[in-house]
Design a protein around this motif. Structure first.
Motif, PDB file in Angstrom:
ATOM      1  N   ASP A 170       0.825  -1.209   0.000  1.00 50.46           N
ATOM      2  CA  ASP A 170       0.000   0.000   0.000  1.00 50.46           C
ATOM      3  C   ASP A 170       0.861   1.261   0.000  1.00 50.46           C
ATOM      4  N   CYS A 171       1.958   1.215   0.734  1.00 52.06           N
ATOM      5  CA  CYS A 171       2.872   2.348   0.754  1.00 52.06           C
ATOM      6  C   CYS A 171       3.472   2.570  -0.634  1.00 52.06           C
ATOM      7  N   LEU A 172       3.855   1.493  -1.310  1.00 46.16           N
ATOM      8  CA  LEU A 172       4.407   1.591  -2.666  1.00 46.16           C
ATOM      9  C   LEU A 172       3.378   2.156  -3.646  1.00 46.16           C
ATOM     10  N   LYS A 173       2.116   1.780  -3.459  1.00 49.95           N
ATOM     11  CA  LYS A 173       1.064   2.318  -4.332  1.00 49.95           C
ATOM     12  C   LYS A 173       0.965   3.827  -4.192  1.00 49.95           C
ATOM     13  N   SER A 174       1.128   4.338  -2.969  1.00 50.71           N
ATOM     14  CA  SER A 174       1.081   5.791  -2.793  1.00 50.71           C
ATOM     15  C   SER A 174       2.333   6.444  -3.379  1.00 50.71           C
ATOM     16  N   LEU A 175       3.473   5.768  -3.304  1.00 49.80           N
ATOM     17  CA  LEU A 175       4.704   6.303  -3.881  1.00 49.80           C
ATOM     18  C   LEU A 175       4.650   6.325  -5.404  1.00 49.80           C
ATOM     19  N   MET A 176       3.805   5.477  -5.981  1.00 49.97           N
ATOM     20  CA  MET A 176       3.615   5.484  -7.435  1.00 49.97           C
ATOM     21  C   MET A 176       3.077   6.834  -7.921  1.00 49.97           C
ATOM     22  N   LYS A 177       2.384   7.548  -7.040  1.00 48.17           N
ATOM     23  CA  LYS A 177       1.684   8.767  -7.447  1.00 48.17           C
ATOM     24  C   LYS A 177       2.513  10.037  -7.252  1.00 48.17           C
ATOM     25  N   ILE A 178       3.688   9.924  -6.643  1.00 47.63           N
ATOM     26  CA  ILE A 178       4.437  11.156  -6.371  1.00 47.63           C
ATOM     27  C   ILE A 178       4.990  11.746  -7.658  1.00 47.63           C
ATOM     28  N   LEU A 179       5.141  13.058  -7.644  1.00 47.49           N
ATOM     29  CA  LEU A 179       5.504  13.801  -8.842  1.00 47.49           C
ATOM     30  C   LEU A 179       7.003  13.824  -9.087  1.00 47.49           C
ATOM     31  N   TYR A 180       7.778  13.776  -8.034  1.00 49.85           N
ATOM     32  CA  TYR A 180       9.233  13.812  -8.149  1.00 49.85           C
ATOM     33  C   TYR A 180       9.716  12.587  -8.922  1.00 49.85           C
ATOM     34  N   GLN A 181      10.677  12.766  -9.793  1.00 48.53           N
ATOM     35  CA  GLN A 181      11.056  11.700 -10.716  1.00 48.53           C
ATOM     36  C   GLN A 181      12.299  10.907 -10.300  1.00 48.53           C
ATOM     37  N   ASN A 182      13.239  11.548  -9.637  1.00 44.08           N
ATOM     38  CA  ASN A 182      14.541  10.911  -9.415  1.00 44.08           C
ATOM     39  C   ASN A 182      14.639  10.323  -8.006  1.00 44.08           C
ATOM     40  N   PHE A 183      14.123   9.127  -7.842  1.00 42.53           N
ATOM     41  CA  PHE A 183      14.212   8.476  -6.536  1.00 42.53           C
ATOM     42  C   PHE A 183      14.314   6.959  -6.693  1.00 42.53           C
ATOM     43  N   GLU A 184      14.890   6.356  -5.680  1.00 44.07           N
ATOM     44  CA  GLU A 184      14.952   4.900  -5.590  1.00 44.07           C
ATOM     45  C   GLU A 184      14.297   4.476  -4.286  1.00 44.07           C
ATOM     46  N   ILE A 185      13.828   3.236  -4.253  1.00 40.98           N
ATOM     47  CA  ILE A 185      13.224   2.681  -3.040  1.00 40.98           C
ATOM     48  C   ILE A 185      14.012   1.447  -2.642  1.00 40.98           C
ATOM     49  N   ILE A 186      14.444   1.425  -1.396  1.00 39.11           N
ATOM     50  CA  ILE A 186      15.159   0.263  -0.870  1.00 39.11           C
ATOM     51  C   ILE A 186      14.330  -0.325   0.263  1.00 39.11           C
ATOM     52  N   ILE A 187      13.943  -1.574   0.095  1.00 41.82           N
ATOM     53  CA  ILE A 187      13.136  -2.270   1.106  1.00 41.82           C
ATOM     54  C   ILE A 187      14.021  -3.303   1.794  1.00 41.82           C
ATOM     55  N   THR A 188      14.123  -3.192   3.104  1.00 41.98           N
ATOM     56  CA  THR A 188      14.796  -4.234   3.884  1.00 41.98           C
ATOM     57  C   THR A 188      13.744  -5.194   4.402  1.00 41.98           C
ATOM     58  N   ASP A 189      13.780  -6.438   3.926  1.00 43.29           N
ATOM     59  CA  ASP A 189      12.925  -7.448   4.529  1.00 43.29           C
ATOM     60  C   ASP A 189      13.656  -7.956   5.768  1.00 43.29           C
ATOM     61  N   ASN A 190      13.070  -7.688   6.908  1.00 39.69           N
ATOM     62  CA  ASN A 190      13.771  -7.745   8.183  1.00 39.69           C
ATOM     63  C   ASN A 190      13.498  -9.052   8.926  1.00 39.69           C
ATOM     64  N   GLY A 191      13.897 -10.164   8.310  1.00 36.22           N
ATOM     65  CA  GLY A 191      13.730 -11.461   8.968  1.00 36.22           C
ATOM     66  C   GLY A 191      12.336 -12.026   8.884  1.00 36.22           C
TER      67      GLY A 191
END
Length: 332
Positions: free
Chosen positions: A20-41
């Motif tokens: 759900d968080c990623l779905k909201s990040l899909m809508k942001i206007l800024y273009q130059n970003f990366e997403i790093i997800i730590t799957d924490n065990g």
């Protein structure tokens, strides 16, 4: 504005929040970003499911999924992601949040114009009640009976907290920091595991002359229950939260404050809190709460003095990890 921003999420067996968080990040206007997800065990099944689920966001989102085979908690999981981040700006973002489309544009523009800012956090509203405030800046004072709290907590948002201002700490649910600041102050202190780790980080940045800013020109929505008079006794009412929150406030206080402020913290805040927890334990027949509080007092004091005198806590950290790992699963 073309600065690369690294958005860091930590996931532990709560894939739906992350999606759900990623779905909201899909809508942001800024273009130059990366997403790093730590799957924490997470369990292997949950990790594989998350790995498959995030494929739906390609190629729109630049997502890197990294895996920790053991639970590193929020501090360790975030540090693992920071080491992988390439951005000039870092954004710590709770996976149980959702953001506005202007989330990055307006913040990065402000940070570019104000290089003296060390950390920044936007206004945080309740997801289920988006016209109510969870965070509008923070107060921290070891001489107060409250010690630390959020301004505007559970108040209706009528614009009363719409001014940019310095704050005691930028909340870790949506914390912006430049990579060069991290290089100067270091990573999150993993001895905290979670709770107060970002307060410690903020304090270290402030000690080096950086400003800490509450920035209400954009907001995020946090999936947390509204704190009210009716449920206040249910707030932090499990062993995991009671133990870590008590322990970590003590570590933070001893690590950073003067002797007089440490004494006042124990006399004004911690004594009152401990009496309340003991009475609660007795009346609710929950004696494990009493045990958790006593252990938190002892271990918090011991670790705090070790951190204050710059001594290593490696053995204690292993011991503490084994202790807290017996508790229920966590969500920051």
């Amino acid at each position: 504005m073309n600065k690369l921003v690294s958005i860091l999420l930590v996931n532990f067996n709560n894939n739906q929040y992350t999606i759900d968080c990623l779905k909201s990040l899909m809508k942001i206007l800024y273009q130059n970003f990366e997403i790093i997800i730590t799957d924490n065990g997470s369990t292997r099944a949950n990790f594989i499911k998350l790995k498959n689920d995030i494929k739906q966001f390609s190629p729109k989102l630049n997502i890197k999924l990294i895996r920790s085979n053991i639970k590193l908690y929020f501090a360790g999981g975030t540090n693992k992601a920071i080491k992988e981040a390439k951005g000039e700006y870092i954004c710590l973002l709770n996976n149980d949040t959702e953001v506005e489309p202007d989330f990055l544009d307006i913040v990065i523009n402000y940070l570019e114009l104000n290089k003296d800012i060390g950390m920044l956090c936007p206004k945080i509203l309740y997801y289920k009640k988006p016209n109510y405030i969870w965070y509008a800046g923070a107060y921290l004072n070891p001489r107060s009976i409250y010690f630390t709290y959020h301004y505007g907590l559970s108040q209706k948002d009528n614009g009363q907290f719409d001014q940019i201002k310095e704050t005691s700490y930028a909340n870790g649910a949506a914390l912006f920091i430049r990579k060069d600041v991290i290089q100067k102050i270091g990573l999150l202190d993993e001895i905290f595991f979670m709770y107060a780790e970002e307060v410690d980080w903020n304090y270290r940045a402030k000690a080096m002359g950086y400003k800490l800013i509450y920035f209400p020109k954009t907001q995020i929505y946090h999936k947390i229950d509204l704190v009210s008079k009716e449920n206040r006794l249910g707030f932090r009412r499990n062993y995991f939260q009671i133990y870590l929150y008590t322990r970590n406030m003590i570590i933070f206080t001893i690590k950073h404050f003067s002797l007089i402020n440490i004494i006042l913290f124990f006399l004004i805040y911690q004594f009152r809190k401990t009496i309340f927890e003991i009475l609660y334990s007795i009346f609710q027949n929950k004696y494990n709460f009493f045990i958790a509080n006593i252990r938190a007092l002892l271990m918090g004091s011991l670790i705090g003095f070790k951190r204050r005198t710059h001594r290593r806590c490696h053995r204690l950290m292993i011991k503490e990890y084994r202790y807290i790992n017996q508790f229920q699963t966590y969500r920051k």
